[in-house]
Design an enzyme around this catalytic site. Structure first.
Site, short mmCIF file in Angstrom:
data_model
loop_
_atom_site.label_atom_id
_atom_site.label_comp_id
_atom_site.label_asym_id
_atom_site.label_seq_id
_atom_site.Cartn_x
_atom_site.Cartn_y
_atom_site.Cartn_z
CB CYS A 276 -0.87 0.03 1.13
SG CYS A 276 -0.39 0.39 2.73
CG HIS A 334 -5.03 1.12 3.33
ND1 HIS A 334 -4.08 0.55 2.44
CD2 HIS A 334 -6.07 1.62 2.55
CE1 HIS A 334 -4.57 0.73 1.29
NE2 HIS A 334 -5.90 1.33 1.28
CG ASP A 357 -6.47 3.01 -1.57
OD1 ASP A 357 -5.36 2.80 -2.16
OD2 ASP A 357 -6.89 2.72 -0.63
CG ASN A 397 -16.29 6.36 10.50
OD1 ASN A 397 -16.25 7.07 11.62
ND2 ASN A 397 -16.39 7.11 9.41
CG ASP A 399 -19.63 -0.61 15.11
OD1 ASP A 399 -18.89 0.64 15.52
OD2 ASP A 399 -20.52 -0.70 15.51
#
Length: 684
Positions: A276, A334, A357, A397, A399
């Protein structure tokens, strides 16, 4: 002699490039920025130029597209169309005459390599002259350009600077490693233009592609796909296997020029290999070359949410071993890039930084690419905004549901809302330090919003089973930041929250891992029975030796997944704590002998490294500098615990703020060490 005869044409390369702030960029053509005038000097013989007797018409050609621009006497430069105006005409009674013409491009002109022709029409003849080529780039100094950036300091950092820092590791033990973007290196601009020309979009419909190149949104999507080789003749092939035979270990790259040159020299075969940070750093180079302000960004604990439910599920055995189940994963870090541009397609309020990206993770529009996703849209949870906002939103974001399982049955679940997107960082402008930009992407977690966004996608699936018992709390604490060659020291803290004693079983497990996926087998474990009194808290210390965690393949950072499961023997309830961290490699120290460093003058630097290992180490030391004519390489052998001081002679080839950077690739133990020093190179 009554005829107007064109003798020679001078495209005024040096003067124009200084005015266009493209001086230093290496190309076989004149390099210009759109939305700005440039001057052409024409030497002619015969009588002085008379606009009533001859017409001068420039023909500006880009592939199958062209525009004809007549030279006028009093034209004002236009920001909407090409124009040409006579600046001045100097007749020379004894020799050739000089004619200066000012040509202006629109601020929305397409980026590309243009051919410049001149047609001279008189009553008696029409003659055409080929004047040469010029490369046209975006212009962040021009207010009408969609990449305009207000601050000169930021333009210096995000367009002109060729030195960078990439942030790796983990939020608690962050590693900054140097990268040379190399946009001024010989031939790099021409290679970047070739990248546009080899894109599938250009190959499929040249005319449409060239027209679309006026828009940095379009350019960003093309480059995002072309930096990886998954769908096209792109630059880099990704490899996360740990086996880099047949190519270069991604940890060994330290600049973009070697990669881009290798791609061009092999007739556009993909360069092996990238991960990356390599993809992001090369894309940053290409976008800066094209004139689009760009920076590399690191997201620590980056969620790869393949089913778009904003939940990452992680599974552990009762012994604390993390299992490789499911396609979702969390990358320890990343990297992507942000590019600065207007977003008229999104309506008001979404101009500014956009995530792009090039690491091939998911398809966007049938190709491996991502973005541009407006950072403001990610912050505002505007998940219907193109391009790829939901994917990036989940990266920062999601969970995490951590589950202990036995025979596919969930024994306990713990929900973590804080670890994903724990820190989002980039290099601070004008400094070699880190800038925290987390608040540009996310607010303090709003549970109701996240669940509202994810409920439909989740469709009721996910974790079932008993939650962790309220009577026990467990945590892991590293006693110091781990460094390669030293033992890992940590404590397990167990708190009994109730007023009755308990008999517990403690299972601690450590696994090596790659930064981008779940770990495989364990390399260390410990299992003990623990008696704990009512309302008591106990701390149990553990050490993992260097021999037990040493990696077999050279890398910059060893990464470890450490987990503990505490089982209440009586109730059979279990509670899990886990921690992922990097083991920092020792760094190299570089000192430049002269404070006053002058271009094209030999300098000396001293590289210092203390061998922290109990064995002799050997490897190859490479020292390079942006603008340095060639890298300095030397083989070294260093006895255990001894300090090496190596004098390196180098000659900087360019003035300005530069970075001297060194890497030492050790064979035994296999690790890659880095160091850097910034220097200001004075013009001679």
């Amino acid at each position: 002699m009554d005829e107007f005869n064109l003798g020679s044409v001078d495209l005024q390369q040096r003067q124009n490039q200084i005015r266009h702030k493209t001086d230093g960029l290496s190309s076989s053509t004149l390099v210009l920025r759109r939305g700005q005038a440039f001057t052409v000097l024409m030497i002619h013989e015969g009588r002085p130029f008379d606009p009533l007797k001859e017409k001068l018409i420039f023909r500006i050609v880009l592939g199958p597209l062209f525009v004809e621009v007549p030279v006028t006497r009093l034209a004002q430069p236009s920001l909407n169309q090409w124009s040409a105006a006579l600046e001045r005409s100097i007749p020379d009674p004894t020799g050739p005459h000089a004619l200066w013409v000012s040509l202006s491009s629109p601020a929305s002109a397409s980026v590309g390599v243009y051919t410049l022709q001149l047609r001279i029409e008189t009553c008696f003849s029409v003659r055409t002259h080929l004047l040469g080529q010029f490369t046209l780039l975006c212009n962040p100094w021009c207010q009408a350009d969609s990449v305009f950036l207000q601050s000169e300091d930021l333009r210096t950092e995000y367009v002109k600077s060729d030195i960078g820092l990439l942030f790796k590791g983990s939020p608690g033990n962050m590693v900054s490693r140097p990268w040379s973007f190399d946009q001024y290196e010989k031939g790099i601009l021409d290679i970047c233009m070739k990248l546009l020309q080899l894109s599938p979009q250009y190959q499929a419909d040249m005319r449409k592609d060239l027209q679309n190149r006026s828009d940095p949104v379009y350019i960003g999507r093309v480059i995002s796909a072309m930096v990886n080789s998954n769908d096209d003749k792109g630059v880099l092939m990704g490899n996360w296997s740990g086996d880099y035979s047949g190519g270069v270990n991604p940890s060994k790259w330290s600049g973009s020029a070697d990669i881009l040159r290798k791609w061009a020299e092999t007739q556009f075969e993909p360069v092996k290999y990238g991960q990356c940070w390599v993809f992001a750093a090369v894309m940053c180079t290409v976008m800066r070359v094209l004139g689009v302000p760009t920076r590399v960004v690191t997201n620590f604990n980056s969620a790869h949410d393949t089913n778009s439910n904003l939940v990452i599920e992680e599974y552990y055995t009762e012994m604390g071993e993390k299992l490789s189940i499911g396609r979702d994963s969390i990358w320890n870090f990343h990297m992507w890039v942000e590019s600065w541009m207007k977003r008229p397609d999104l309506g008001r309020g979404y101009d500014g930084w956009q995530v792009l990206d090039p690491t091939p993770q998911e398809r966007s529009g049938e190709m491996f690419r991502c973005g541009p996703a407006a950072v403001k849209a990610i912050y505002e949870k505007k998940v219907d905004a193109q391009y790829d906002v939901p994917f990036v939103y989940a990266e920062v974001n999601a969970d995490v549901h951590r589950m202990i399982v036995r025979d596919r049955k969930i024994l306990s679940t713990r929900v973590d809302k804080r670890s994903v997107g724990a820190l989002i960082s980039t290099k601070r402008p004008g400094s070699m330090s880190m800038l925290d930009i987390t608040s540009e992407y996310k607010t303090e977690q709003d549970d109701s919003t996240v669940h509202a966004l994810s409920a439909n996608a989740r469709g009721g699936e996910g974790a079932t089973g008993r939650v962790a018992p309220q009577g026990l709390a467990v945590s892991l604490q590293l006693l110091k930041a781990p460094v390669v060659g030293e033992n890992i020291s940590f404590i397990v803290v167990i708190a009994n929250k109730v007023a009755v004693p308990k008999l517990l079983r403690k299972h601690v497990n450590a696994q090596n891992k790659e930064y981008n996926r779940n770990p495989t087998g364990s390399f260390w474990e410990a299992h003990h029975d623990v008696k704990i009194g009512p309302k008591e808290t106990v701390s149990i210390k553990h050490e993992i030796s260097f021999k037990e965690y040493m990696l077999k393949e050279a890398g910059e950072d060893s990464l470890v997944n450490l987990a503990v499961v505490i089982e209440d023997v009586k109730s059979e309830e279990r509670v899990l704590a886990s921690e992922e961290f990097n083991i920092r490699s020792p760094s190299l120290d570089i000192q430049v002998q002269n404070e006053y460093v002058v271009v094209n003058t030999q300098q000396v630097a001293t590289v210092t490294f203390t061998n922290p290992f109990s064995i002799v180490v050997s490897g190859e030391l490479t020292v390079a500098c942006s603008g340095l004519r060639e890298k300095v390489q030397t083989r070294l052998t260093i006895p255990p615990r001894e300090t090496m001081r190596k004098a390196i002679y180098f000659t900087p080839g360019m003035a300005g703020a530069k970075m001297l950077y060194a890497s030492l690739v050790l064979m035994n133990p296999p690790t890659v060490l880095h160091g850097f020093e910034t220097i200001t190179v004075q013009a001679s």
